[in-house]
Write an enzyme that holds these catalytic residues in place. Structure first.
Site, PDB file in Angstrom:
ATOM      1  N   LYS A  20      -1.451   9.696  -2.609  1.00 24.47           N
ATOM      2  CA  LYS A  20      -2.160  10.196  -1.455  1.00 24.47           C
ATOM      3  C   LYS A  20      -3.107  10.892  -1.924  1.00 24.47           C
ATOM      4  CE  LYS A  20       0.238   8.313   2.244  1.00 24.47           C
ATOM      5  NZ  LYS A  20      -0.130   7.507   3.051  1.00 24.47           N
ATOM      6  N   VAL A  36       5.329  14.298  10.485  1.00 19.73           N
ATOM      7  CA  VAL A  36       5.327  13.627  11.975  1.00 19.73           C
ATOM      8  C   VAL A  36       6.566  12.808  12.180  1.00 19.73           C
ATOM      9  CG1 VAL A  36       3.992  12.156  13.475  1.00 19.73           C
ATOM     10  CG2 VAL A  36       2.756  13.008  11.440  1.00 19.73           C
ATOM     11  N   TYR A  47       4.371   9.097  -4.726  1.00 17.95           N
ATOM     12  CA  TYR A  47       3.735   9.017  -3.079  1.00 17.95           C
ATOM     13  C   TYR A  47       2.610  10.190  -3.299  1.00 17.95           C
ATOM     14  CZ  TYR A  47       3.907   9.808   1.868  1.00 17.95           C
ATOM     15  OH  TYR A  47       3.292   9.736   3.399  1.00 17.95           O
ATOM     16  N   ASN A 106      -3.559   2.702   7.560  1.00 24.53           N
ATOM     17  CA  ASN A 106      -2.333   3.517   7.678  1.00 24.53           C
ATOM     18  C   ASN A 106      -1.164   2.871   7.133  1.00 24.53           C
ATOM     19  OD1 ASN A 106      -0.576   5.129   9.733  1.00 24.53           O
ATOM     20  ND2 ASN A 106       0.199   3.202  10.106  1.00 24.53           N
TER      21      ASN A 106
HETATM   22  N1  LIG Z   1       5.569  10.470   9.153  1.00 25.33           N
HETATM   23  C1  LIG Z   1       5.014  11.545   8.490  1.00 25.33           C
HETATM   24  O1  LIG Z   1       5.737  12.358   8.745  1.00 25.33           O
HETATM   25  C2  LIG Z   1       3.810  11.110   7.836  1.00 25.33           C
HETATM   26  C3  LIG Z   1       3.066  12.516   6.974  1.00 25.33           C
HETATM   27  C4  LIG Z   1       1.967  12.097   6.414  1.00 25.33           C
HETATM   28  C5  LIG Z   1       1.458  10.895   6.293  1.00 25.33           C
HETATM   29  N2  LIG Z   1       2.168   9.675   6.704  1.00 25.33           N
HETATM   30  C6  LIG Z   1       1.890   8.293   6.410  1.00 25.33           C
HETATM   31  O2  LIG Z   1       1.482   7.792   7.867  1.00 25.33           O
HETATM   32  C7  LIG Z   1       1.413   6.335   7.599  1.00 25.33           C
HETATM   33  C8  LIG Z   1       2.278   5.840   8.597  1.00 25.33           C
HETATM   34  O3  LIG Z   1       3.598   6.320   8.398  1.00 25.33           O
HETATM   35  P1  LIG Z   1       4.867   6.321   9.544  1.00 25.33           P
HETATM   36  O4  LIG Z   1       5.655   7.630   9.369  1.00 25.33           O
HETATM   37  O5  LIG Z   1       4.352   5.825  10.738  1.00 25.33           O
HETATM   38  O6  LIG Z   1       5.950   5.403   8.846  1.00 25.33           O
HETATM   39  P2  LIG Z   1       6.323   3.836   9.290  1.00 25.33           P
HETATM   40  O7  LIG Z   1       7.326   3.331   8.289  1.00 25.33           O
HETATM   41  O8  LIG Z   1       6.548   3.557  10.847  1.00 25.33           O
HETATM   42  O9  LIG Z   1       4.735   3.299   9.039  1.00 25.33           O
HETATM   43  C9  LIG Z   1       4.533   2.600   7.685  1.00 25.33           C
HETATM   44  C10 LIG Z   1       4.030   1.058   8.250  1.00 25.33           C
HETATM   45  O10 LIG Z   1       3.329   0.528   7.139  1.00 25.33           O
HETATM   46  C11 LIG Z   1       4.037  -0.966   6.982  1.00 25.33           C
HETATM   47  N3  LIG Z   1       3.812  -1.396   5.609  1.00 25.33           N
HETATM   48  C12 LIG Z   1       4.773  -1.223   4.534  1.00 25.33           C
HETATM   49  N4  LIG Z   1       4.384  -1.888   3.514  1.00 25.33           N
HETATM   50  C13 LIG Z   1       3.199  -2.760   4.161  1.00 25.33           C
HETATM   51  C14 LIG Z   1       2.654  -3.573   3.379  1.00 25.33           C
HETATM   52  N5  LIG Z   1       2.958  -4.017   2.103  1.00 25.33           N
HETATM   53  N6  LIG Z   1       1.499  -4.330   4.175  1.00 25.33           N
HETATM   54  C15 LIG Z   1       1.529  -4.118   5.439  1.00 25.33           C
HETATM   55  N7  LIG Z   1       2.145  -2.914   5.980  1.00 25.33           N
HETATM   56  C16 LIG Z   1       3.066  -2.412   5.229  1.00 25.33           C
HETATM   57  C17 LIG Z   1       5.251  -1.058   7.414  1.00 25.33           C
HETATM   58  O11 LIG Z   1       5.683  -2.223   8.150  1.00 25.33           O
HETATM   59  C18 LIG Z   1       5.148   0.284   8.518  1.00 25.33           C
HETATM   60  O12 LIG Z   1       4.860  -0.278   9.950  1.00 25.33           O
HETATM   61  C19 LIG Z   1       1.651   6.080   6.044  1.00 25.33           C
HETATM   62  O13 LIG Z   1       0.858   5.862   5.251  1.00 25.33           O
HETATM   63  C20 LIG Z   1       2.546   7.357   5.813  1.00 25.33           C
HETATM   64  O14 LIG Z   1       2.406   7.494   4.362  1.00 25.33           O
HETATM   65  C21 LIG Z   1       3.228   9.813   7.363  1.00 25.33           C
END
Ligand SMILES: NC(=O)c1ccc[n+]([C@@H]2O[C@H](COP(=O)([O-])OP(=O)(O)OC[C@H]3O[C@@H](n4cnc5c(N)ncnc54)[C@H](O)[C@@H]3O)[C@@H](O)[C@H]2O)c1
Length: 278
Positions: free
Chosen positions: A178, A207, A174, A107
């Site tokens: 993905k 989200v 990005y 994730n």
């Molecule tokens: N929020 C959205 O709308 C959405 C939609 C589609 C996909 N996503 C994907 O879901 C995942 C989580 O996103 P989110 O919205 O919860 O954001 P978020 O920023 O809360 O979560 C991302 C996490 O990745 C961690 N991270 C960043 N770099 C890192 C590294 N080098 N090593 C380990 N951890 C690392 C961050 O500390 C964070 O906790 C991501 O992959 C994001 O691309 C999010």
């Protein structure tokens, strides 16, 4: 509901309050899984602004709340998913302390380095690809090695995005990372199926998380819209009439982790309230 008692899961990037990772880890813990919350654990570094990553303090708060609410065994491990030695150590520590590894959720991701292609520095491109795609590869490499040795199958769940199936301006790195996750998912499914390990991707649309809120503000400004108008436009494209919540992704994750999804592999599942992707 899914009988995950006795199983052990690692969820990367799960150390932030109200993140997708927290939602999935919490749901797995509710199903009886022991869970490792893995995250970067520090905010130092050019590409890791304070709003973007989890500190070790935040990781521990998230873990403690999960222990209190679910009674599950929850451990935190600081791990930069770009670093092979740290990833190897994360898997080894999980197995040494929790006894096994059944589920890996890839994730961890960064979605805040977003510029037009003509303005994107190579270092920013590399940072996004390194965390999102190389990190997924490295965690899969070491988790799959252990699952193969364990000999009882396993589940690998990769968090892709709408941006894994559609293009978005300002987000070429990005979207490339993905889209790459889907290709990686399909290849890994072919390599690991004979070991009883399924590999699937989840493709959420928007989200509402910390990252999601930051992206809304960022893109509404770029497009010259108010935040409300931007959000209304987003919702109008979603048949279910709302954006996603971490629980929606947690539900899909728990199902993919369960025995019920044992004949499903190599898929990229939209969890999008019906929003169409290209
Ligand atoms: N929020 C959205 O709308 C959405 C939609 C589609 C996909 N996503 C994907 O879901 C995942 C989580 O996103 P989110 O919205 O919860 O954001 P978020 O920023 O809360 O979560 C991302 C996490 O990745 C961690 N991270 C960043 N770099 C890192 C590294 N080098 N090593 C380990 N951890 C690392 C961050 O500390 C964070 O906790 C991501 O992959 C994001 O691309 C999010």
């Amino acid at each position: 509901m899914y009988e995950l008692n006795g199983k052990v899961a690692i969820v990367t990037g799960a150390g932030r309050h109200s993140g997708l990772g927290e939602g999935m880890a919490r749901r797995l813990a509710n199903e009886g899984c022991s869970v490792v919350i893995a995250d970067l654990g520090h905010t130092e570094g050019e590409f890791f602004p304070a709003h973007g990553v989890a500190t070790t303090d935040e990781m521990e708060e998230v873990a403690q709340a999960m222990r209190d609410d679910t009674g599950a065994q929850v451990r935190t491990i600081a791990c930069d998913v770009r670093d092979e030695a740290q990833v190897e150590n994360m898997v080894a520590t999980t197995v040494a302390e929790l006894g096994r590894l059944d589920v890996l959720v890839n994730n961890a991701g960064i979605g805040y380095l977003m510029q037009l292609i003509v303005d994107t520095p190579v270092a920013e491109w590399d940072a996004v690809l390194d965390v999102n795609l190389k990190g997924t590869f490295l965690c899969t490499k070491f988790a799959a090695r252990h699952m193969i040795d364990q000999g009882e199958g396993g589940r690998i769940i990769n968090i892709a995005s709408q941006a894994a199936k559609s293009g978005f301006p300002y987000a070429s790195a990005y979207t490339s990372s993905k889209h790459g996750i889907i290709g990686f998912t399909r290849s890994a499914a072919l390599e690991l199926g004979s070991h009883g390990i399924t590999v699937n991707a989840i493709c959420p649309n928007h989200v509402t998380t910390g990252l999601g809120a930051w992206q809304n503000e960022h893109f509404s400004k770029i497009l010259g819209l108010t935040l409300d108008d931007y959000l209304d436009g987003m919702k109008s494209r979603i048949p279910m009439g709302r954006t996603g919540q971490p629980d929606d992704i947690g539900n899909a994750c728990a199902w993919l982790a369960s025995d019920e999804a044992g004949y499903i592999t190599g898929e990229a599942l939209n969890v999008s309230g019906g929003e169409e992707y290209h």
